[in-house]
Design an enzyme around this catalytic site. Structure first.
Site, PDB file in Angstrom:
ATOM      1  N   GLU A   1     -99.202 -29.745  54.052  1.00  0.00           N
ATOM      2  CA  GLU A   1     -99.383 -28.743  52.980  1.00  0.00           C
ATOM      3  C   GLU A   1    -100.366 -27.726  53.553  1.00  0.00           C
ATOM      4  O   GLU A   1    -101.537 -28.035  53.755  1.00  0.00           O
ATOM      5  CB  GLU A   1     -99.918 -29.433  51.721  1.00  0.00           C
ATOM      6  CG  GLU A   1     -99.614 -28.644  50.470  1.00  0.00           C
ATOM      7  CD  GLU A   1    -100.754 -27.735  50.110  1.00  0.00           C
ATOM      8  OE1 GLU A   1    -100.718 -26.558  50.551  1.00  0.00           O
ATOM      9  OE2 GLU A   1    -101.668 -28.174  49.413  1.00  0.00           O
TER      10      GLU A   1
ATOM     11  N   GLU B   1    -103.893 -15.341  55.789  1.00  0.00           N
ATOM     12  CA  GLU B   1    -104.603 -16.014  54.698  1.00  0.00           C
ATOM     13  C   GLU B   1    -106.106 -15.813  54.881  1.00  0.00           C
ATOM     14  O   GLU B   1    -106.660 -16.138  55.926  1.00  0.00           O
ATOM     15  CB  GLU B   1    -104.280 -17.509  54.720  1.00  0.00           C
ATOM     16  CG  GLU B   1    -104.951 -18.257  53.596  1.00  0.00           C
ATOM     17  CD  GLU B   1    -104.539 -19.729  53.540  1.00  0.00           C
ATOM     18  OE1 GLU B   1    -104.723 -20.446  54.536  1.00  0.00           O
ATOM     19  OE2 GLU B   1    -104.038 -20.153  52.484  1.00  0.00           O
TER      20      GLU B   1
ATOM     21  N   CYS C   1    -104.862 -22.648  48.237  1.00  0.00           N
ATOM     22  CA  CYS C   1    -103.776 -22.358  49.175  1.00  0.00           C
ATOM     23  C   CYS C   1    -102.689 -21.509  48.522  1.00  0.00           C
ATOM     24  O   CYS C   1    -102.003 -20.754  49.189  1.00  0.00           O
ATOM     25  CB  CYS C   1    -103.212 -23.640  49.747  1.00  0.00           C
ATOM     26  SG  CYS C   1    -102.933 -24.852  48.481  1.00  0.00           S
TER      27      CYS C   1
ATOM     28  N   LYS D   1    -109.232 -39.398  55.876  1.00  0.00           N
ATOM     29  CA  LYS D   1    -110.394 -38.646  56.366  1.00  0.00           C
ATOM     30  C   LYS D   1    -110.620 -37.414  55.487  1.00  0.00           C
ATOM     31  O   LYS D   1    -109.819 -36.483  55.489  1.00  0.00           O
ATOM     32  CB  LYS D   1    -110.182 -38.185  57.814  1.00  0.00           C
ATOM     33  CG  LYS D   1    -111.489 -37.660  58.407  1.00  0.00           C
ATOM     34  CD  LYS D   1    -111.310 -36.889  59.690  1.00  0.00           C
ATOM     35  CE  LYS D   1    -111.018 -35.437  59.489  1.00  0.00           C
ATOM     36  NZ  LYS D   1    -112.077 -34.678  58.790  1.00  0.00           N
TER      37      LYS D   1
HETATM   38  O1  TXE Z   1    -109.261 -26.029  57.977  1.00  0.00           O
HETATM   39  P1  TXE Z   1    -108.797 -27.232  58.880  1.00  0.00           P
HETATM   40  P2  TXE Z   1    -110.636 -25.209  58.067  1.00  0.00           P
HETATM   41  C1  TXE Z   1    -106.959 -22.719  55.641  1.00  0.00           C
HETATM   42  C2  TXE Z   1    -107.727 -21.510  55.144  1.00  0.00           C
HETATM   43  C3  TXE Z   1    -109.022 -21.617  55.854  1.00  0.00           C
HETATM   44  C4  TXE Z   1    -108.574 -22.161  57.176  1.00  0.00           C
HETATM   45  C5  TXE Z   1    -109.608 -22.859  57.995  1.00  0.00           C
HETATM   46  O2  TXE Z   1    -107.058 -20.347  55.540  1.00  0.00           O
HETATM   47  O3  TXE Z   1    -109.656 -20.381  56.000  1.00  0.00           O
HETATM   48  O4  TXE Z   1    -107.563 -23.075  56.849  1.00  0.00           O
HETATM   49  O5  TXE Z   1    -110.224 -23.908  57.286  1.00  0.00           O
HETATM   50  C6  TXE Z   1    -109.155 -31.620  59.777  1.00  0.00           C
HETATM   51  N1  TXE Z   1    -106.774 -32.966  64.135  1.00  0.00           N
HETATM   52  N2  TXE Z   1    -107.039 -23.853  54.744  1.00  0.00           N
HETATM   53  O6  TXE Z   1    -110.956 -24.858  59.471  1.00  0.00           O
HETATM   54  O7  TXE Z   1    -109.544 -27.216  60.173  1.00  0.00           O
HETATM   55  C7  TXE Z   1    -110.490 -31.198  59.218  1.00  0.00           C
HETATM   56  O8  TXE Z   1    -111.517 -32.074  59.652  1.00  0.00           O
HETATM   57  C8  TXE Z   1    -106.773 -33.575  62.932  1.00  0.00           C
HETATM   58  C9  TXE Z   1    -105.940 -24.000  53.831  1.00  0.00           C
HETATM   59  O9  TXE Z   1    -111.687 -25.911  57.328  1.00  0.00           O
HETATM   60  O10 TXE Z   1    -107.323 -27.206  58.920  1.00  0.00           O
HETATM   61  C10 TXE Z   1    -110.230 -31.263  57.719  1.00  0.00           C
HETATM   62  O11 TXE Z   1    -110.315 -32.614  57.278  1.00  0.00           O
HETATM   63  N3  TXE Z   1    -107.448 -33.097  61.875  1.00  0.00           N
HETATM   64  C11 TXE Z   1    -105.976 -25.267  53.125  1.00  0.00           C
HETATM   65  C12 TXE Z   1    -108.780 -30.785  57.623  1.00  0.00           C
HETATM   66  O12 TXE Z   1    -108.229 -30.962  58.929  1.00  0.00           O
HETATM   67  C13 TXE Z   1    -108.123 -31.944  62.021  1.00  0.00           C
HETATM   68  C14 TXE Z   1    -107.246 -25.938  52.859  1.00  0.00           C
HETATM   69  C15 TXE Z   1    -108.590 -29.326  57.223  1.00  0.00           C
HETATM   70  O13 TXE Z   1    -109.337 -28.513  58.073  1.00  0.00           O
HETATM   71  C16 TXE Z   1    -108.141 -31.254  63.257  1.00  0.00           C
HETATM   72  C17 TXE Z   1    -108.235 -25.712  53.879  1.00  0.00           C
HETATM   73  C18 TXE Z   1    -107.438 -31.814  64.342  1.00  0.00           C
HETATM   74  N4  TXE Z   1    -107.401 -31.244  65.547  1.00  0.00           N
HETATM   75  C19 TXE Z   1    -108.121 -24.676  54.745  1.00  0.00           C
HETATM   76  N5  TXE Z   1    -108.899 -30.139  63.111  1.00  0.00           N
HETATM   77  C20 TXE Z   1    -104.916 -25.547  52.125  1.00  0.00           C
HETATM   78  N6  TXE Z   1    -103.664 -25.636  52.540  1.00  0.00           N
HETATM   79  O14 TXE Z   1    -105.213 -25.752  50.967  1.00  0.00           O
HETATM   80  C21 TXE Z   1    -109.340 -30.122  61.832  1.00  0.00           C
HETATM   81  N7  TXE Z   1    -108.885 -31.225  61.171  1.00  0.00           N
END
Ligand code: TXE
Length: 499
Positions: free
Chosen positions: A268, A399, A302, A192
């Site tokens: 990650e 972050e 990240c 996804k």
């Molecule tokens: O991330 P999400 P978001 C961090 C960064 C950013 C914050 C929020 O600090 O400001 O996260 O970003 C899926 N069950 N990073 O809200 O929600 C979602 O659809 C299963 C760090 O966009 O964690 C997407 O595919 N999946 C980071 C993925 O998770 C779920 C990169 C990431 O989204 C879900 C991005 C659930 N309940 C954001 N809820 C890095 N480590 O590089 C969401 N998703």
């Protein structure tokens, strides 16, 4: 399912892109059972790019069935590693062939500059797939000696159907990091993408067919996290889930796994990486790498070096030069040749970053540079530097995931090591010094999965990447990533033991 056509007529890329916007299940694009769609927004303008189909639980069930069928009938150990490697190699070649077009899709969808996408994201993706193609026929088990009367060996078997959930900051690259090791080891996949950046994965779906992967080996299902993502992480027939994203959602993924079938989990997650500049550093280089460390990809990395610790002897000079570097970054259209920084990925992220900037101001930190939106259209934020911070401020601890760094003065090595490690995260760290022994002594004391010496924010497919503490579980990239996708089976053979 619907299609999306787009004509690029930009200084960086001219050409047409046509994508199928449905769910890619069993090698075909299909409509979602509940028929939902999601508006894909162009972050440069804030306007609608297209609508894409979104999956819900019934679609995930269908995708898992397609993956199981492929795994049992036309993939897994049925296909020799050399053949899996050949298909991966073909996919890498196709990604390379479509390099300009894929870079354009990334720039449109994510807002990153076309030139960075062309020079980093897309080559990073095809070299990752090519690297794992090489591993596909080399990941063997061991023969283990015990006693004369026993012969034992291990097999590295694929796990089966794996779920992969990826974020929006490097859509194509994260997809490659996930597909490469999972396919090399023979797993079937339900992946996804992030709802914010669904487009490049749809193009990859077509290239997977063109490369000749059997239908169902890779299923790409766009959708929201709380529905499609949760359905993957909770699924009883998915034996492993790999996730990249926020620490909050990472926790949920572990919960879903614990409450369903105890599937194997790799994560990650986020970071708040320290970047330590010692008094004997090559200042020009330290300034350039520090700016790359925090501002690259608009701060949406990240492992961004967001806490910049500078020795008191060089603090003023560093700050002056670092500020000039940040001021020189040109914000604007991701397709313009001179642009260094495009918009943040979404309105949500823009608001979140502005919220952090506001909290820094409220807490009494000094806005040394920036601190405000840029322009009147899209989600642009000026490169921002805070000084005079305190260790307990939110902007020092959490972050931000935007172009925002804090510059902190230090006097002793002991003190800076303690401050650098004073975080729940442990993804990366950097040290700058002309004396390698000094730099290495510090690097070895930092609690982080990646420690850069005299560089920052640079990764290689061959080198493992992952976090200590709450930055994650497991390692991606390199040989290490193969272990995420294999079960080790030990076979004992009796050569004369009697009972
Ligand atoms: O991330 P999400 P978001 C961090 C960064 C950013 C914050 C929020 O600090 O400001 O996260 O970003 C899926 N069950 N990073 O809200 O929600 C979602 O659809 C299963 C760090 O966009 O964690 C997407 O595919 N999946 C980071 C993925 O998770 C779920 C990169 C990431 O989204 C879900 C991005 C659930 N309940 C954001 N809820 C890095 N480590 O590089 C969401 N998703």
């Amino acid at each position: 399912p619907s299609t999306f056509e787009y004509s690029f007529d930009t200084p960086s890329y001219k050409g047409k892109v046509a994508l199928n916007t449905g769910l890619f299940i069993g090698g075909k694009f299909v409509d979602p059972v509940e028929g939902g769609t999601h508006d894909v927004i162009n972050p440069t303008t804030g306007k609608l790019t297209t609508k894409i189909s979104v999956a819900t639980k019934p679609d995930i069930d269908t995708a898992v069935k397609a993956a199981q069928k492929a795994f049992n009938e036309s993939w897994g150990l049925k296909v020799p590693g050399a053949q899996r490697g050949k298909l991966l190699m073909k996919l890498a070649d196709l990604l390379e062939e479509h390099r300009s077009e894929l870079a354009a899709i990334e720039a449109l969808d994510n807002g990153k500059t076309w030139s960075w996408a062309y020079n980093v994201d897309v080559p990073g993706a095809f070299s990752c797939i090519r690297y794992y193609a090489g591993w596909a026929d080399k990941n063997s088990g061991q023969v283990i000696e015990t006693a004369e009367t026993k012969f034992a060996y291990t097999r590295h078997e694929p796990i089966g159907v794996v779920g992969q959930i990826i974020p929006w900051n490097f859509p194509l690259l994260m997809l490659a990091w996930k597909l490469g090791p999972a396919l090399a080891t023979g797993n079937a996949i339900v992946l996804k993408p992030s709802e914010f950046t669904p487009l490049s994965a749809l193009r990859v779906a077509e290239l997977l067919n063109e490369a000749g992967f059997p239908p169902g080996v890779v299923n790409i299902v766009n959708g929201y996290g709380h529905t499609a993502g949760a359905a993957i992480a909770e699924h009883m027939d998915i034996d492993k889930v790999a996730f990249t994203g926020s620490t909050i959602v990472g926790r949920k993924i572990m919960e879903y796994a614990a409450k369903s079938n105890l599937k194997n989990v790799t994560l990650e997650l986020g970071g708040k990486s320290p970047n330590i500049i010692l008094d004997d550093a090559d200042l020009d280089q330290a300034v350039a790498w520090a700016a790359h460390g925090v501002f690259w990809n608009h701060g949406q990395t990240c492992c961004a070096g967001t806490r910049i610790f500078v020795h008191e002897k060089i603090y003023d000079e560093f700050l002056e030069r670092f500020t000039k570097k940040a001021q020189a970054l040109k914000l604007g259209d991701p397709f313009a040749k001179e642009t260094n920084q495009g918009p943040q990925v979404s309105k949500t992220q823009f608001d979140r970053i502005m919220g952090y900037i506001e909290s820094g101001k409220q807490d009494g930190a000094t806005v040394h540079l920036g601190g405000s939106p840029h322009g009147s259209e899209g989600y642009f934020i000026s490169p921002t530097i805070f000084t005079n911070t305190k260790p307990n401020m939110k902007i020092v601890r959490e972050e931000i995931f935007g172009p925002v760094g804090v510059v902190i003065k230090f006097s002793t090595e002991e003190e800076v090591i303690e401050q650098a490690n004073d975080t729940h995260y442990g993804l990366a760290a950097a040290v700058f010094s002309k004396h390698i022994d000094r730099a290495l002594k510090i690097a070895h004391k930092l609690n982080a999965g990646t420690c850069w010496v005299n560089c920052a924010n640079t990764l290689d497919t061959q080198i493992p990447f992952g976090g200590y503490k709450q930055s994650g579980i497991g390692r991606e990239l390199g040989e290490y990533a193969l272990t995420n996708y294999t079960n080790v089976k030990a076979v004992h053979i009796n050569l004369g033991m009697e009972i």
